[in-house]
Design an enzyme around this catalytic site. Sequence first.
Site, PDB file in Angstrom:
ATOM      1  N   GLY A 112     -28.215 -30.404   9.582  1.00 54.99           N
ATOM      2  CA  GLY A 112     -26.861 -29.866   9.480  1.00 54.99           C
ATOM      3  C   GLY A 112     -25.813 -30.893   9.102  1.00 54.99           C
ATOM      4  O   GLY A 112     -24.625 -30.700   9.372  1.00 54.99           O
ATOM      5  N   SER A 113     -26.216 -31.970   8.413  1.00 55.74           N
ATOM      6  CA  SER A 113     -25.197 -32.959   8.046  1.00 55.74           C
ATOM      7  C   SER A 113     -24.237 -32.385   6.986  1.00 55.74           C
ATOM      8  O   SER A 113     -23.053 -32.699   6.995  1.00 55.74           O
ATOM      9  CB  SER A 113     -25.830 -34.283   7.592  1.00 55.74           C
ATOM     10  N   LEU A 117     -34.001 -22.670   3.991  1.00 62.97           N
ATOM     11  CA  LEU A 117     -35.218 -22.630   3.182  1.00 62.97           C
ATOM     12  C   LEU A 117     -35.748 -21.224   2.904  1.00 62.97           C
ATOM     13  O   LEU A 117     -36.698 -21.060   2.165  1.00 62.97           O
ATOM     14  CB  LEU A 117     -36.300 -23.492   3.834  1.00 62.97           C
ATOM     15  N   LYS A 118     -35.104 -20.229   3.470  1.00 65.31           N
ATOM     16  CA  LYS A 118     -35.609 -18.873   3.201  1.00 65.31           C
ATOM     17  C   LYS A 118     -34.941 -18.292   1.968  1.00 65.31           C
ATOM     18  O   LYS A 118     -33.794 -18.622   1.674  1.00 65.31           O
ATOM     19  CB  LYS A 118     -35.328 -17.974   4.393  1.00 65.31           C
ATOM     20  N   HIS A 158     -28.345 -28.597  -3.890  1.00 63.81           N
ATOM     21  CA  HIS A 158     -29.714 -29.061  -4.139  1.00 63.81           C
ATOM     22  C   HIS A 158     -29.675 -30.569  -4.348  1.00 63.81           C
ATOM     23  O   HIS A 158     -28.810 -31.071  -5.075  1.00 63.81           O
ATOM     24  CB  HIS A 158     -30.271 -28.350  -5.379  1.00 63.81           C
ATOM     25  N   ASP A 174     -32.903 -21.996  -7.251  1.00 65.83           N
ATOM     26  CA  ASP A 174     -32.266 -23.143  -7.915  1.00 65.83           C
ATOM     27  C   ASP A 174     -31.922 -22.910  -9.382  1.00 65.83           C
ATOM     28  O   ASP A 174     -31.884 -23.861 -10.165  1.00 65.83           O
ATOM     29  CB  ASP A 174     -33.184 -24.390  -7.823  1.00 65.83           C
TER      30      ASP A 174
HETATM   31  C1  GAR Z   1     -29.917 -31.511   1.895  1.00 70.85           C
HETATM   32  O1  GAR Z   1     -30.303 -32.687   1.256  1.00 70.85           O
HETATM   33  C2  GAR Z   1     -29.940 -30.358   0.903  1.00 70.85           C
HETATM   34  O2  GAR Z   1     -29.559 -30.731  -0.395  1.00 70.85           O
HETATM   35  C3  GAR Z   1     -31.398 -29.984   0.950  1.00 70.85           C
HETATM   36  O3  GAR Z   1     -31.718 -30.019   2.325  1.00 70.85           O
HETATM   37  C4  GAR Z   1     -30.952 -31.069   2.929  1.00 70.85           C
HETATM   38  C5  GAR Z   1     -30.309 -30.553   4.204  1.00 70.85           C
HETATM   39  O4  GAR Z   1     -29.781 -31.622   4.917  1.00 70.85           O
HETATM   40  N1  GAR Z   1     -31.629 -28.708   0.369  1.00 70.85           N
HETATM   41  C6  GAR Z   1     -32.699 -28.426  -0.385  1.00 70.85           C
HETATM   42  O5  GAR Z   1     -33.583 -29.230  -0.598  1.00 70.85           O
HETATM   43  C7  GAR Z   1     -32.724 -27.012  -0.959  1.00 70.85           C
HETATM   44  N2  GAR Z   1     -33.645 -26.914  -2.052  1.00 70.85           N
HETATM   45  P1  GAR Z   1     -28.748 -31.395   6.101  1.00 70.85           P
HETATM   46  O6  GAR Z   1     -29.396 -30.423   7.087  1.00 70.85           O
HETATM   47  O7  GAR Z   1     -28.568 -32.757   6.702  1.00 70.85           O
HETATM   48  O8  GAR Z   1     -27.482 -30.840   5.517  1.00 70.85           O
END
Ligand code: GAR
Length: 199
Positions: free
Chosen positions: A11-12, A85-86, A104, A145
């Site tokens: 969740g950053s 991710l869903k 992304h 995407d």
């Molecule tokens: C982020 O890097 C986001 O771009 C990626 O998941 C991470 C979540 O990080 N998303 C994907 O890869 C979607 N295809 P976070 O929970 O620290 O925000």
Amino acid sequence: MRIAVFASGSGSNFQSIVDATLEGRLDARVELCVSSRPDAGVVDRARLLGIPVLVLSGSIDVHLAELKETLETQKIDIIALAGFLKKIPSELIQLDPLRILNIHPALLPQFGGPGMYGMRVHEAVLAAKETISGATVHIVDEEYDSGPIVMQRTVPVLPTDTATDLAARVLKIEHELYPEALQLFAKNQITINGRKVSY
Ligand code: GAR
């Protein structure tokens, strides 16, 4: 503008969006956090901030009625996917005027698509010997995407990088990019013509 952040990880990005609203860089409020994992870091962050959380375990389709009702009750204008991710059901994508954005961790249209998330993306970038990577904010359509690109920002890929190094460098710019992209929507500065986004 009322935002719902959908996230299943630490969740950053959720935090960076909330911070931008609190610091006046984003004219919006995060009104809802939706997660597919009850134990995700984002759920703890949202609860600490007093932001309502909806956990959807299993298929989203099963929860679609509840989800739509919550989005309506909270008067959500825009959904920001941030490590969710869903697959988003088309019924939600087609709700007008609701907008759905995704971030992304690479320069789409490269290194995207089904299965390309988190560390896998950075491993693929390194395997392809790219010298530049970055992050992309795009509008969500029916495919993974592939929707119209709103904003991208690049970072260098260093010869010594591991996937973890690259992920950290990309994540840092994600935290700037997502609030900036959302602010364009908050300010009504976005025009979308087919696949072309201008502002
Ligand atoms: C982020 O890097 C986001 O771009 C990626 O998941 C991470 C979540 O990080 N998303 C994907 O890869 C979607 N295809 P976070 O929970 O620290 O925000």
